[in-house]
Design an enzyme around this catalytic site. Structure first.
Site, PDB file in Angstrom:
ATOM      1  N   CYS A   1      -9.265  -4.191   2.824  1.00  0.00           N
ATOM      2  CA  CYS A   1      -8.570  -4.411   1.547  1.00  0.00           C
ATOM      3  C   CYS A   1      -9.336  -5.368   0.633  1.00  0.00           C
ATOM      4  O   CYS A   1      -9.264  -5.255  -0.589  1.00  0.00           O
ATOM      5  CB  CYS A   1      -7.184  -4.994   1.793  1.00  0.00           C
ATOM      6  SG  CYS A   1      -6.087  -3.891   2.673  1.00  0.00           S
TER       7      CYS A   1
ATOM      8  N   ARG B   1       1.159  -5.166 -10.157  1.00  0.00           N
ATOM      9  CA  ARG B   1      -0.294  -5.059  -9.993  1.00  0.00           C
ATOM     10  C   ARG B   1      -0.969  -4.286 -11.129  1.00  0.00           C
ATOM     11  O   ARG B   1      -2.205  -4.153 -11.129  1.00  0.00           O
ATOM     12  CB  ARG B   1      -0.635  -4.377  -8.643  1.00  0.00           C
ATOM     13  CG  ARG B   1      -0.142  -5.134  -7.428  1.00  0.00           C
ATOM     14  CD  ARG B   1      -0.829  -4.661  -6.155  1.00  0.00           C
ATOM     15  NE  ARG B   1      -2.271  -4.975  -6.165  1.00  0.00           N
ATOM     16  CZ  ARG B   1      -3.116  -4.608  -5.203  1.00  0.00           C
ATOM     17  NH1 ARG B   1      -2.690  -3.914  -4.169  1.00  0.00           N
ATOM     18  NH2 ARG B   1      -4.399  -4.927  -5.284  1.00  0.00           N
TER      19      ARG B   1
ATOM     20  N   ASP C   1      -2.533 -10.350  -5.974  1.00  0.00           N
ATOM     21  CA  ASP C   1      -3.059  -9.304  -5.090  1.00  0.00           C
ATOM     22  C   ASP C   1      -4.454  -8.837  -5.490  1.00  0.00           C
ATOM     23  O   ASP C   1      -5.015  -7.930  -4.863  1.00  0.00           O
ATOM     24  CB  ASP C   1      -2.106  -8.102  -5.063  1.00  0.00           C
ATOM     25  CG  ASP C   1      -0.962  -8.290  -4.062  1.00  0.00           C
ATOM     26  OD1 ASP C   1      -1.083  -9.155  -3.173  1.00  0.00           O
ATOM     27  OD2 ASP C   1       0.046  -7.562  -4.182  1.00  0.00           O
TER      28      ASP C   1
ATOM     29  N   ARG D   1       1.922   5.180  -2.132  1.00  0.00           N
ATOM     30  CA  ARG D   1       1.333   4.592  -3.348  1.00  0.00           C
ATOM     31  C   ARG D   1       0.699   5.664  -4.243  1.00  0.00           C
ATOM     32  O   ARG D   1       1.232   5.986  -5.290  1.00  0.00           O
ATOM     33  CB  ARG D   1       0.315   3.520  -2.988  1.00  0.00           C
ATOM     34  CG  ARG D   1       0.916   2.319  -2.252  1.00  0.00           C
ATOM     35  CD  ARG D   1       1.848   1.528  -3.145  1.00  0.00           C
ATOM     36  NE  ARG D   1       2.414   0.372  -2.478  1.00  0.00           N
ATOM     37  CZ  ARG D   1       1.823  -0.813  -2.339  1.00  0.00           C
ATOM     38  NH1 ARG D   1       0.631  -1.021  -2.857  1.00  0.00           N
ATOM     39  NH2 ARG D   1       2.426  -1.806  -1.714  1.00  0.00           N
TER      40      ARG D   1
ATOM     41  N   HIS E   1      -1.070   2.330   2.773  1.00  0.00           N
ATOM     42  CA  HIS E   1      -2.334   2.774   2.175  1.00  0.00           C
ATOM     43  C   HIS E   1      -3.148   3.460   3.272  1.00  0.00           C
ATOM     44  O   HIS E   1      -3.105   3.028   4.434  1.00  0.00           O
ATOM     45  CB  HIS E   1      -3.173   1.580   1.681  1.00  0.00           C
ATOM     46  CG  HIS E   1      -2.847   1.090   0.304  1.00  0.00           C
ATOM     47  ND1 HIS E   1      -2.885  -0.249  -0.030  1.00  0.00           N
ATOM     48  CD2 HIS E   1      -2.514   1.755  -0.836  1.00  0.00           C
ATOM     49  CE1 HIS E   1      -2.590  -0.394  -1.312  1.00  0.00           C
ATOM     50  NE2 HIS E   1      -2.364   0.813  -1.831  1.00  0.00           N
TER      51      HIS E   1
HETATM   52  N1  ARG Z   1      -0.034  -6.701  -1.412  1.00  0.00           N
HETATM   53  C1  ARG Z   1      -0.912  -5.612  -1.688  1.00  0.00           C
HETATM   54  C2  ARG Z   1      -0.113  -4.367  -2.013  1.00  0.00           C
HETATM   55  O1  ARG Z   1       0.919  -4.161  -1.435  1.00  0.00           O
HETATM   56  C3  ARG Z   1      -1.810  -5.370  -0.530  1.00  0.00           C
HETATM   57  C4  ARG Z   1      -2.874  -4.354  -0.795  1.00  0.00           C
HETATM   58  C5  ARG Z   1      -3.747  -4.121   0.381  1.00  0.00           C
HETATM   59  N2  ARG Z   1      -4.889  -3.377   0.031  1.00  0.00           N
HETATM   60  C6  ARG Z   1      -5.322  -2.291   0.683  1.00  0.00           C
HETATM   61  N3  ARG Z   1      -6.461  -1.781   0.322  1.00  0.00           N
HETATM   62  N4  ARG Z   1      -4.598  -1.714   1.597  1.00  0.00           N
HETATM   63  O2  ARG Z   1      -0.494  -3.566  -2.835  1.00  0.00           O
END
Ligand code: ARG
Length: 284
Positions: free
Chosen positions: A277, A108, A83, A154, A183
């Protein structure tokens, strides 16, 4: 940038003259991109990902930024961090000050230090190691007056106060309520100055009220355009780079005097991300 109260959005009124500002972006080639875990509803490890195609699509986005006159810096992708291509999550940079990211999901977590190392190596001396979970520009978006900050899926909302004291800019907390828009940058984008676009249903009732109060002239984006991640867009004040499937949104932007440019990032959509992203803005 000067702020003028404008009412250019009603039908028939002439669109505002738009001015491009050159930007500096940080990106990460998706050399190790794959979907092997699922931390958002877009991700399905059973669905095949074409890494070579992801790289090609990403290269087109990078080339587009360069053609538009922007500077693109690159951070080396790290094997085992698929990611990492979503560079927006790597940090938040305002006035040359770097707020490091701290990820909610263990998969991550190593990306935070990797991005901070890049900023250290590239001469950014004012850096802050985050105390609370914040996923960079995934949840922090910067307008002229405010830092808009998402929470609910998040980033920890305590990181909003942390950002406010580090940057010395007012931070507005906004609650996300739809797991597809986990996000802030999947539900809202900054177009220019204090002009934004967003999908109201992605926010709690009270956060919608806040947005209406602060941004009465915002572009409201439909469920259909939000569902192709149309809001995961990058604007330089004139050009708005966005997923090509967001057709109605492109027309809304054109009517406002912007130049929408649609791109295809189908492979990176499988990870739950698109244009924004992949793009971390470095604000001097
Ligand atoms: N797979 C990543 C996650 O779930 C995607 C992140 C996407 N990034 C963003 N800036 N929205 O964290």
């Amino acid at each position: 940038m000067t702020l003028e109260p404008t009412r250019t959005t009603t039908a028939g009124a002439p669109a505002k003259t738009r001015v491009q500002r050159r930007r500096r972006y940080l990106m990460c080639r998706p050399a190790h991109f794959e979907v092997v875990y699922a931390i958002n509803p877009w991700m399905d490890p059973a669905k095949p990902v074409d890494t070579a195609l992801a790289v090609l699509q990403w290269e087109r986005l990078r080339d587009l930024y360069v053609e538009l006159g922007h500077t693109v810096d690159l951070i080396d992708p790290v094997p085992g961090l698929p990611d990492m291509v979503y560079a927006a999550n790597g940090a938040t940079v305002v006035d040359g000050k770097v707020l490091g990211a701290s990820f909610r999901n263990a998969e991550r977590r190593a990306e935070g230090p990797a991005y901070l190392d890049w900023f250290r190596a590239n001469g950014f001396t004012t850096r802050h190691d985050p105390e609370y979970v914040n996923e960079g520009e995934g949840d922090f978006l910067v307008t002229d007056r405010f830092v808009l900050a998402g929470y609910g899926f998040r980033s920890d909302d305590r990181s909003h106060r942390e950002a406010q004291s580090f940057f010395g800019r007012p931070v507005i907390s906004l609650e996300l309520v739809d797991p597809r828009y986990y996000h802030l940058d999947t539900a809202l984008a900054v177009l220019d100055g204090d002009e934004i676009m967003y999908h109201p249903e992605a926010f709690s009732e009270s956060s919608r009220a806040v947005l209406r109060t602060l941004f009465p002239d915002a572009v409201e984006v439909s469920a259909a355009d939000a569902a192709v991640l149309g809001l995961n867009a990058v604007s330089d004040g004139l050009h708005v780079v966005l997923p090509e499937a967001a057709g109605t949104l492109a027309e809304q932007l054109r009517a406002r005097g912007f130049r929408p440019i649609g791109v295809d990032l189908s492979e990176l959509l499988k990870g739950g991300g698109s244009v924004k992203c992949c793009t971390l803005e470095i604000r001097p």
